[in-house]
Enzyme design. Structure first.
Site, PDB file in Angstrom:
ATOM      1  N   ASN A 338       0.840  -1.210   0.000  1.00 50.14           N
ATOM      2  CA  ASN A 338       0.000   0.000   0.000  1.00 50.14           C
ATOM      3  C   ASN A 338       0.875   1.261   0.000  1.00 50.14           C
ATOM      4  O   ASN A 338       0.788   2.111   0.886  1.00 50.14           O
ATOM      5  CB  ASN A 338      -0.941  -0.014   1.201  1.00 50.14           C
ATOM      6  CG  ASN A 338      -2.191   0.810   0.949  1.00 50.14           C
ATOM      7  OD1 ASN A 338      -2.320   1.479  -0.075  1.00 50.14           O
ATOM      8  ND2 ASN A 338      -3.130   0.763   1.884  1.00 50.14           N
ATOM      9  N   HIS A 371      -7.218   3.179  10.123  1.00 52.66           N
ATOM     10  CA  HIS A 371      -7.837   1.894   9.808  1.00 52.66           C
ATOM     11  C   HIS A 371      -9.091   1.668  10.638  1.00 52.66           C
ATOM     12  O   HIS A 371     -10.081   1.116  10.138  1.00 52.66           O
ATOM     13  CB  HIS A 371      -6.851   0.748  10.056  1.00 52.66           C
ATOM     14  CG  HIS A 371      -5.847   0.585   8.960  1.00 52.66           C
ATOM     15  ND1 HIS A 371      -4.618   1.214   8.969  1.00 52.66           N
ATOM     16  CD2 HIS A 371      -5.879  -0.135   7.810  1.00 52.66           C
ATOM     17  CE1 HIS A 371      -3.946   0.884   7.877  1.00 52.66           C
ATOM     18  NE2 HIS A 371      -4.686   0.067   7.163  1.00 52.66           N
TER      19      HIS A 371
END
Length: 501
Positions: A338, A371
């Site tokens: 990512n 997150h």
């Protein structure tokens, strides 16, 4: 069949919208009028949010509008801090909506909100960064070489201050809105004012990117059906032998990786299909950032040169899949996983955090709350530094200077340990809540934390021994020339002694 479709309805809709965004790219790219193109991208983005989120679409839309309003109302000196706390504060409230009597949002809406946070906070830091560099250049006044503040892009040579409507278009453009990748406002602005998207082979790049998606989806379906996540919480799993329980997270993490690979690859294809993120290769383009060298010369590139230039889409590359599967160390693995979000965390948090000893903790904490608030994110992300401490010791002692077959053997051992550590951490990431994590970790006696500690302590001992060996080791031998001279002098001395006798 129908049961599978019903169970994965949201994922199927999300996948279909990503594919639609890829297909619409060539038509969007061909729009010639800049304002029309901007509005078309924003309207399409808002429609995607509404289709995915329904009534919950109000969250990403309102948070983005409030965020860019704060950017325009606040000064360039303070806008980044105010925007950061507002956007992450809203993210906190959004995820706890059910506690306030509001209907909970889907996981897909959560992904969109996460991207909105990256874009709005990111552009606020770009504005502040350009202001800091601009102020520094005014102080130097050409008398000395301009030095940019630490963490500030040296390509900032003028004040970046987009209008409200430009920030609106950046926040809501459909490219990368559903699941990334993150790209800077500068990349977005270059897309409309530079000719690169007209001359890059968008179709070729898109097909090359998409060709592996069926494999990722097939592997995800296979792994997740053969080794389901919920199985680790069952009594049957607990009655299996220890080796089986220990290795089960490998299958869970393998399934998770395939899902991420598929989603990220499709998201990159949305950008390549539209031509967003294309830059000439001589810019040594970096994920999230764009050109890292020669940017000022590049934007002045003549049209004829732009037609013949070689391009890449490294700016919008999120996943280096081959790297994720093959790199030896966790430190390197973090760099290829990512990448666009890693870039955002590095530039917005790590490099700009004022207290140096706490930089890494600030970066990890922001990554965790971005997150979510589940215990699994803390167990997974905050475990990384502890493993890195042990890994770095062995990497410096044995891997870094090894060669040939020895390096390959040591590399395989470190790859296995890195992969096992990531799988163990990923189990917590996927199980999310503390009680579920505790059930699985208890079934394997929390062994990996003990292994980490032993590895680290043994590594420190080996490091100390190596240091002592280097300190009190054999003295370096004299060079051949010096040795010959020494021997010659000794011979002369012996001859003189003999003559004296």
């Amino acid at each position: 069949m129908w049961g599978f479709l019903a169970k994965n309805k949201n994922d199927i809709i999300y996948l279909s919208l990503l594919l639609f965004s890829v297909v619409i790219g060539p038509y969007y790219r061909k729009l010639n009028n800049v304002e029309t193109k901007k509005w078309a991208g924003s309207i399409l983005g808002i429609l995607l949010i509404i289709i995915v989120s329904g009534y919950s679409a109000a969250h990403p839309i309102l948070s983005a509008l409030f965020g860019i309003t704060i950017i325009k109302v606040a000064t360039e000196k303070r806008c980044h801090v105010m925007t950061f706390f507002f956007m992450f504060g809203y993210l906190f409230v959004f995820r706890l909506a059910d506690k306030f009597g509001l209907p909970p949002s889907s996981g897909q809406t959560n992904l969109i909100e996460m991207i909105i946070v990256l874009r709005v906070v990111g552009v606020a830091f770009e504005i502040n960064g350009s202001w800091l560099a601009y102020e520094q250049s005014k102080k130097s006044d050409g008398k000395t070489e301009q030095k940019h503040p630490k963490g500030i892009d040296p390509d900032f040579v003028e004040l970046i201050n987009p209008e409200f409507i430009d920030l609106f278009h950046y926040a809501f453009n459909y490219c990368g809105l559903l699941t990334g990748p993150y790209y800077r406002y500068r990349t977005f602005n270059d897309y409309f004012r530079l000719p690169y998207s007209k001359y890059v082979d968008c179709f070729g790049f898109t097909i090359n990117t998409l060709k592996t998606v069926p494999l990722y989806i097939s592997l995800y379906l296979a792994f997740s059906n053969i080794w389901p996540l919920e199985y680790v919480l069952t009594e049957e799993h607990n009655n299996r032998n220890f080796l089986y329980r220990m290795m089960y997270p490998w299958a869970l993490f393998a399934a998770f990786r395939q899902r991420i690979y598929a989603g990220m690859t499709l998201a990159e294809s949305v950008c390549t299909s539209a031509g967003l993120g294309a830059y000439p290769v001589q810019g040594k383009n970096m994920s999230g950032h764009g050109p890292s060298v020669g940017y000022l010369k590049m934007i002045e590139m003549p049209e004829e040169e732009a037609k013949k230039a070689e391009y890449d889409f490294n700016t919008v590359e999120s996943m280096d899949v081959w790297g994720c599967e093959t790199v030896v160390t966790l430190r390197d693995s973090m760099k290829v996983w990512n990448k666009a979000v890693q870039y955002w965390v590095a530039m917005v948090v790590y490099k700009r955090f004022p207290v140096k000893p706490l930089k890494i903790h600030a970066a990890l904490f922001v990554s965790v709350i971005w997150h979510g608030f589940h215990a699994g994110y803390f167990f997974c992300i905050y475990a990384c530094p502890f493993y890195l401490m042990a890994e770095d010791v062995y990497s410096k002692l044995y891997y870094r200077n090894a060669t040939g077959k020895t390096k390959k053997i040591i590399g395989f051992i470190m790859w296995f340990l890195r992969s096992h550590s990531e799988s163990y951490q990923a189990a917590a990431f996927l199980l999310l809540t503390f009680d579920r994590i505790w059930i699985y970790y208890s079934s394997v006696y929390h062994y990996w934390y003990g292994v980490w500690l032993v590895f680290y302590l043994v590594g420190l001992i080996l490091k100390a021994i190596d240091k002592e060996d280097r300190k009190y080791g054999p003295k370096p031998q004299a060079k051949s020339g010096e040795l010959e001279t020494s021997q010659g002098n000794q011979n002369q001395t012996d001859s003189a002694s003999q003559r004296t006798e």
